[in-house]
Scaffold this active site. Sequence first.
Site, PDB file in Angstrom:
ATOM      1  N   HIS A 157      38.838  35.247  36.056  1.00 51.17           N
ATOM      2  CA  HIS A 157      40.098  34.490  36.194  1.00 51.17           C
ATOM      3  C   HIS A 157      41.295  35.227  35.592  1.00 51.17           C
ATOM      4  CE1 HIS A 157      39.718  31.944  32.227  1.00 51.17           C
ATOM      5  NE2 HIS A 157      39.357  33.170  32.039  1.00 51.17           N
ATOM      6  N   GLU A 158      42.478  34.736  35.935  1.00 51.46           N
ATOM      7  CA  GLU A 158      43.743  35.361  35.511  1.00 51.46           C
ATOM      8  C   GLU A 158      43.811  36.834  35.917  1.00 51.46           C
ATOM      9  OE1 GLU A 158      45.800  33.281  34.582  1.00 51.46           O
ATOM     10  OE2 GLU A 158      44.559  31.642  33.839  1.00 51.46           O
ATOM     11  N   GLY A 159      43.326  37.139  37.094  1.00 51.34           N
ATOM     12  CA  GLY A 159      43.312  38.529  37.570  1.00 51.34           C
ATOM     13  C   GLY A 159      41.975  39.166  37.264  1.00 51.34           C
TER      14      GLY A 159
END
Lengths: 594, 594
Positions: A436-438
Amino acid sequence: MSRLVNQQDLEFLLFDMFSAGALQHYPRYADYDTETIHSMLSTAQGLAEDYFLPHFQKADAQEPQFDGDSVTTIPELKQAWQQFADAGFLAARQSHEQGGLQMPALVNMACQSYFMAANPATAAYPFLTSAAANVIQAFGSREQQQRYLPAMFSGRFAGTMALTEPAVGSSLGDLTTKATAARDGTYRIKGQKMYISGGDQDLTENIVHLVLARIEGAPIGVKGISMFIVPKFLVNEDGSLGARNDVALAGLLHKMGYRGTTSTVLNFGEQDQCVGYLVGEPNRGLEYMFKMMNEARIGVGLGAAMIGYRGYLESLAYAKERPQGRAPDNKDPSTAAIPIIEHADVKRMLISQKTYVEGSLALCLLAARLVDEDEAGGDADAAILLDLLTPIVKSYPSYYGPRANDLAIQVLGGSGYIREYPVEQCYRDNRLNPIHEGTHGIQGLDLLGRKLWQQQGKGQKLLLRRIHKTLAEVRTIPELAPLADRYEQALQPLLQHILVAGERLQAGEIKPTLAQASVFLDVMGTYVVAWLWLDMARLAKVKAEQDDSFNDFTQGKVAAAKHFMQWELTQAESALASLNQFASGWDQIAPEWL
Amino acid sequence: MSRLVNQQDLEFLLFDMFSAGALQHYPRYADYDTETIHSMLSTAQGLAEDYFLPHFQKADAQEPQFDGDSVTTIPELKQAWQQFADAGFLAARQSHEQGGLQMPALVNMACQSYFMAANPATAAYPFLTSAAANVIQAFGSREQQQRYLPAMFSGRFAGTMALTEPAVGSSLGDLTTKATAARDGTYRIKGQKMYISGGDQDLTENIVHLVLARIEGAPIGVKGISMFIVPKFLVNEDGSLGARNDVALAGLLHKMGYRGTTSTVLNFGEQDQCVGYLVGEPNRGLEYMFKMMNEARIGVGLGAAMIGYRGYLESLAYAKERPQGRAPDNKDPSTAAIPIIEHADVKRMLISQKTYVEGSLALCLLAARLVDEDEAGGDADAAILLDLLTPIVKSYPSYYGPRANDLAIQVLGGSGYIREYPVEQCYRDNRLNPIHEGTHGIQGLDLLGRKLWQQQGKGQKLLLRRIHKTLAEVRTIPELAPLADRYEQALQPLLQHILVAGERLQAGEIKPTLAQASVFLDVMGTYVVAWLWLDMARLAKVKAEQDDSFNDFTQGKVAAAKHFMQWELTQAESALASLNQFASGWDQIAPEWL
């Protein structure tokens, strides 16, 4: 000892390594003397141990339920949320005028470390809410700020980031959620978002979604994305709740770990009645989101570090208590079994964990220190260095934190594999962080494709300057000098590699060069953390000279630094050599060969 | 394509690499012509797909329940068990006189690969039962064989291995379960066993526990351990069930993965009425168990390989189907998204998985071939080589299979982390394998502390002879010759390392030398698998010359072999260099530093 974080380590990092005591020289942080910082830490530790830790396993075993109408979570979660809010931590970073604690990023990060270690799934709700509030604070209108922020800071409202769509994943430029201007200046939002953490829950009266969508007629790609505030319930001028907005929970996703955090599919505008409020200017949504994402990425790094840290402390405690077997040169079965921490292979697994998790925590605190130097100190160089390091701060802990958790399981053996002990949950929880978050791959592209070259590579130079300063200081300590030499020797191929990568990108060899981005990210992460280990070992030696109670601590830091140079840095150097020799391999594999 | 195993690969390994077609030259396997083998494989595949695969996720979500009285499992499990038994696979390796299929180990292993890939938790019950039956076959009295084996082979009874005790773990010599001789020649067993897989269930009428215990007055340590048959229900002479034996389920353990397999705590002799029957001679229990354990260890390796293989195929299929993003040199958002398999980093993650899982399967099949050469061919050298390789066959797949599963999750991104897709379960299931049937650390000690030196290092010499033969053959193919050179160059430090380790052990430097055992195990595993990759690439090239349908297959094998030499072997070589330079590090870390 607390099983959340080694307090001696945390305070050493805060005060000795990152000079938290000097933060009060910034006018904004004038209140933050050492005593205040200690008191904040102690509040955070108390709340984490009393309200977050106790339901760590329960929130996993009894994950949120959706009956088609509403979501139910365990009551302990609500209590933890409210305690966190009441202590002011949701507005920790906000100024006093906003009712915040005006807390330095460094101190806030240290406080957060307790919550992340105690219960990362529960900590996700306030984490996301603070992040969303920060965006509204930075880019929202005064009216938006007044309407949403007080309720978000007090814990009445929670916040989310609604970026991902089912067909889009990491490729944000392709998102299709639509925003149509209404006559009253608001917008009607229509589309589906997926993997929205905290997208529904029963903790708060209301949820403020920050939704990325395209205004009709906007350019295609990333340049046509705008940001909207989409509340679950509309909010009247006096702050009371109005009608239900047209945001529907389509379903919950069931994760391997982090089960206490709802992961949702949300339908916006099924009835064409979903009201959204534009944040800032049209088509600048991604830029605003990235402002938040960058802080979120540091937060993800910290979460990964602390789940790793927790596993390390759990396995360390187990290894000290559990008697089993004898030294391999003792064949006498009539002698007593020894604690497994005496076995060399267990020591290896523990010191490996130690290097990953204490190194990761140091890395995250460095990032927080840079945030303070930038925001409170106005140091533009700090901002540039932070920008360069952000993909590493997100990724190194996310990659090596789960490895630490893997080793924690192995130290416990059979006990490590059963849910009666916490380390298997750490392993499951932490596996989210490289996604997540990239994702890891996205971070690699960010580093090798962009961050290294910004402002003519100024970030590289700033980093290198700090590294050389550390090397010079380390060389003044005879025991550690060989480690500095070792590091310097390993540094040359890295610099050469970066140089060549830059030339290749300039020459248009983009695909084969960026094919190496993920591995390069790992490699450079190890180099950065190796540098921090040298600095930790040096500072610990200085500390031990002043204070006997730091003797064992310092021996540990020095042993860990040696292990890291001998082992992790050597592996990274070898990976670099492989990358150099076989530069274009992966790119040229045809799908039909797989 | 089947998502359990790539059939072209399996048949290539079986027939081209390990000459399954030649097995019929052994008198015992005279029936096993190519057609028969194919028919067996096809039966296994059909059963695995129809009866094992469909409840893969259900058996995880609805794990076995214990109400204090009995255990309940899902009905699909029982059906799978009975189908497996009815097809004769429980007695696959037994001779025709015993009602078995008299199947070569190699063919059996290939058949098992389908079940392990489809549902490792369900496959564990027959796996353990066959293993227990094999021990009774090898070491039990004729009377014991007659009483238990027909029921075990037909699926009426299941079997377990009951070794571990709560306070003992891997240190089997310390086990304390007691056996007291009764007047009738039987024994009374008293003690507690833990982590007993399949220790209770509702699949079978009866369960035959093979229990390790000490006869009163036996020597302490490993030399005083005897093996007992302890049935859940006593068995009358006519094979019907008698009274319930004094074996009680104290509780189920709740694992991270492999949830469909019960893991139990068993109390033997709470009422002092637990009847056990000595197997073979007193005090030779561990020796008998190790006979079984060695086969079990190969089986664990296969399980780890196949869970990895399944994850690889799932992520490969996903990567081919899922469109997302564009090439990094394409900045035009109006172009269509490409399948993620086109992204270089996804290719890297896929080819890494391919090398781990196809390499692991090859390794396990090699071990099975050696079993056949030993048992049916009477080739003592094969037995020696197998002995050397067993810790690697157990550990390499157990270490790298989970890494493959980690990459499979990463290929799927968010989808990989949710239980709606199977790869997260693969990741959880596979994490068991470095723990059970001898942890990674135990296997390392077995290899570096014992197996390398048996019979004056004859195993080493046999392995080296095979490696040199492969290198010579590979050198005849120009495209692959550089890989052979690369391997030979990497081989020298390994051989030197082994030589020095041997000298150090001889000189009594046991602790510091064996401190490196786990890492050495990983390193040597990579060398062995690298050898197999060379051989696979060579054979595939030969194959492609005869058969066009092998072109892509061969390109894939060659690309994987190159990747493995360039990447994995280089990392192993670097690890070796680190071990050499810093030989005594981990051993000398004091517990209080951690």
